[in-house]
Design an enzyme around this catalytic site. Structure first.
Site, PDB file in Angstrom:
ATOM      1  N   HIS A 178      62.986  96.181  -0.892  1.00 16.73           N
ATOM      2  CA  HIS A 178      63.412  97.136   0.125  1.00 16.73           C
ATOM      3  C   HIS A 178      64.729  97.812  -0.260  1.00 16.73           C
ATOM      4  O   HIS A 178      64.916  99.007  -0.027  1.00 16.73           O
ATOM      5  CB  HIS A 178      63.548  96.436   1.478  1.00 16.73           C
ATOM      6  CG  HIS A 178      62.241  96.233   2.179  1.00 16.73           C
ATOM      7  ND1 HIS A 178      61.358  95.248   1.823  1.00 16.73           N
ATOM      8  CD2 HIS A 178      61.653  96.906   3.200  1.00 16.73           C
ATOM      9  CE1 HIS A 178      60.296  95.305   2.613  1.00 16.73           C
ATOM     10  NE2 HIS A 178      60.445  96.300   3.457  1.00 16.73           N
ATOM     11  N   ASP A 304      62.081 101.588   7.624  1.00 17.68           N
ATOM     12  CA  ASP A 304      62.314 101.661   6.180  1.00 17.68           C
ATOM     13  C   ASP A 304      62.530 103.094   5.716  1.00 17.68           C
ATOM     14  O   ASP A 304      63.406 103.367   4.889  1.00 17.68           O
ATOM     15  CB  ASP A 304      61.141 101.035   5.420  1.00 17.68           C
ATOM     16  CG  ASP A 304      61.127  99.515   5.549  1.00 17.68           C
ATOM     17  OD1 ASP A 304      62.163  98.940   5.950  1.00 17.68           O
ATOM     18  OD2 ASP A 304      60.095  98.903   5.256  1.00 17.68           O
ATOM     19  N   ASP A 317      56.778 101.979   6.396  1.00 17.71           N
ATOM     20  CA  ASP A 317      57.240 100.597   6.275  1.00 17.71           C
ATOM     21  C   ASP A 317      56.656 100.010   4.992  1.00 17.71           C
ATOM     22  O   ASP A 317      55.457 100.100   4.744  1.00 17.71           O
ATOM     23  CB  ASP A 317      56.797  99.766   7.485  1.00 17.71           C
ATOM     24  CG  ASP A 317      57.637  98.503   7.631  1.00 17.71           C
ATOM     25  OD1 ASP A 317      58.670  98.553   8.309  1.00 17.71           O
ATOM     26  OD2 ASP A 317      57.252  97.472   7.053  1.00 17.71           O
TER      27      ASP A 317
END
Length: 418
Positions: A178, A304, A317
């Site tokens: 991420h 995200d 995401d």
């Protein structure tokens, strides 16, 4: 200002002379630029002040100041303040009051809390959320590394292998990925390897950076399907991509006291009415099994990424979940549409997508001119990175466009307006 030809004095000072306090003030006094002490102790008002003036005694200084004041037509005043007798402050004497313990007589709203999607589904993700301060840096704790049996032997031979098969799982790895995707420019592949190496050194030093770099590059080049107009992540310009949109949105009683009670279970009839058939229609049966937690206070989270495709805005995401069967190599077949829908429902990701859609709805309602939910809300893309190996069918990409009415009515419900 030393660049000016004249200096207008408005000056207050407090000095001590012969044990007394001397206060002098100059105002409305035009004179050539020079340090203040030379202006006050120089007698020739028309001439250029000298570069230095001997400091006189206290008596002489008082005489000079008084002479200046006498000729200033009220512009300069000198006051000598005599020292007082001094003394020590003493508080007024009052009668001693009766000592009593304080009593907290206000009712506590025990249902008010700051919650999140992760907290609402903590029992599902085996991540109980204790009370107390939240950590400043948290790992991704809503992704599973325990594969489910979603494979079928017949089509597996024709499916492509996953570059992610040799990569580990777990919260640290999820956080690593991420952070890379948050900071990376998908169109700048040369910078990707350097970024990956830096994040690997922090989160997973034992990991091979080259393997992860290749896997991420493939995922960024994979098409995202019709919802994104067939574009890949690397095709979305930087100005149309907003990474890590943090939100803190008020629920019922968040900003203002309210007697309305809203429970998580209240979302079930909304879901059944707006998603009666088709993709994720069966999620209502899973949602009803969640604890009917009170939705009161604030909902926090972080999207995200938000992608702008034309006039539509999509919630994105990233997921590093490992699907398929343990012990078998991962392939794109493990991330086919049916497998992704089941994985979404099992992990309650549809609830996350809806809550993130509400956050985006409120954000666009505030920032987007002439906002229209039907036009500007583009849906959600859940990118299961381990399956994004490319191909026309966009394996690993779960795309869902909920009805705008579901998002708007959920927002109103959470705000206590329904």
């Amino acid at each position: 200002d030393e660049a000016d030809d004249e200096l207008r004095l408005t000056y207050v000072a407090l000095t001590r002379a012969q044990g007394q306090l001397l206060l002098w003030w100059a105002g409305s006094y035009n004179t050539p630029t020079a340090p203040l002490h030379r202006l006050l102790l120089h007698d020739d008002a028309e001439g250029v002040p000298p570069t230095s003036v001997p400091v006189p005694s206290d008596d002489d200084a008082i005489s000079v100041f008084q002479r200046r004041a006498a000729g200033s037509d009220g512009g300069l005043q000198v006051e000598v303040v005599r020292g007082g007798g001094g003394g020590t402050y003493a508080a007024p004497v009052t009668g001693a009051g009766e000592l009593r313990k304080a009593v907290f007589d206000r009712p506590l709203d025990t249902q008010w809390r700051r919650t999140s999607y992760t907290a609402l589904t903590a029992s599902v993700h085996e991540a109980a959320t204790p009370l107390g301060s939240e950590p400043e840096v948290t790992g991704k704790d809503d992704e599973s590394d325990a594969p489910a049996d979603t494979a079928s032997e017949a089509p597996r031979a024709a499916s492509g292998p996953s570059l992610w098969d040799a990569l580990p799982g777990g919260p640290s790895f999820g956080t690593l990925v991420h952070e890379v995707l948050e900071r990376a420019d998908p169109a700048d592949e040369p910078a990707l390897a350097e970024l990956v190496a830096g994040r690997v050194a922090r989160w997973s030093p034992e990991l091979d950076p080259a393997t992860l770099t290749a896997a991420l590059a493939a995922a960024m080049a994979a098409p995202l399907g019709p919802l994104a107009g067939g574009l890949a992540l690397r095709d979305v310009a930087k100005g149309n991509r907003l990474p890590e949109l943090d939100f803190e949105l008020p629920l019922t009683g968040g900003d203002d006291p309210a007697a309305v009670q809203v429970l998580l279970a209240d979302l079930v009839p909304l879901w059944r009415r707006h998603v009666p058939t088709g993709l994720l229609a069966g999620y209502a049966d899973a949602l009803v099994r969640l604890s009917p937690a009170p939705l009161r206070g604030y909902l926090t989270g972080s999207i995200d990424a938000v992608l702008r495709i034309g006039t539509r805005h999509l919630v994105v995401d990233y997921k590093t979940n490992r699907l398929g069967v343990r012990g078998r190599p991962l392939t794109s077949w493990d991330y086919r549409p049916e497998a992704l829908e089941q994985a979404m429902i099992d992990a309650h990701y549809p609830l996350q997508a809806l809550l993130y859609g509400v956050a985006l709805h409120r954000y666009l309602r505030w920032r987007q001119p002439s906002y229209d939910p039907r036009e500007h809300l583009g849906g959600a893309l859940y990118l299961f990175l381990r399956g994004m190996t490319g191909g026309d069918e966009a394996p690993g990409v779960f795309a869902w466009h909920p009805p705008a009415e579901l998002v708007v009515e959920t927002s109103d419900l959470l705000a206590g307006a329904r």
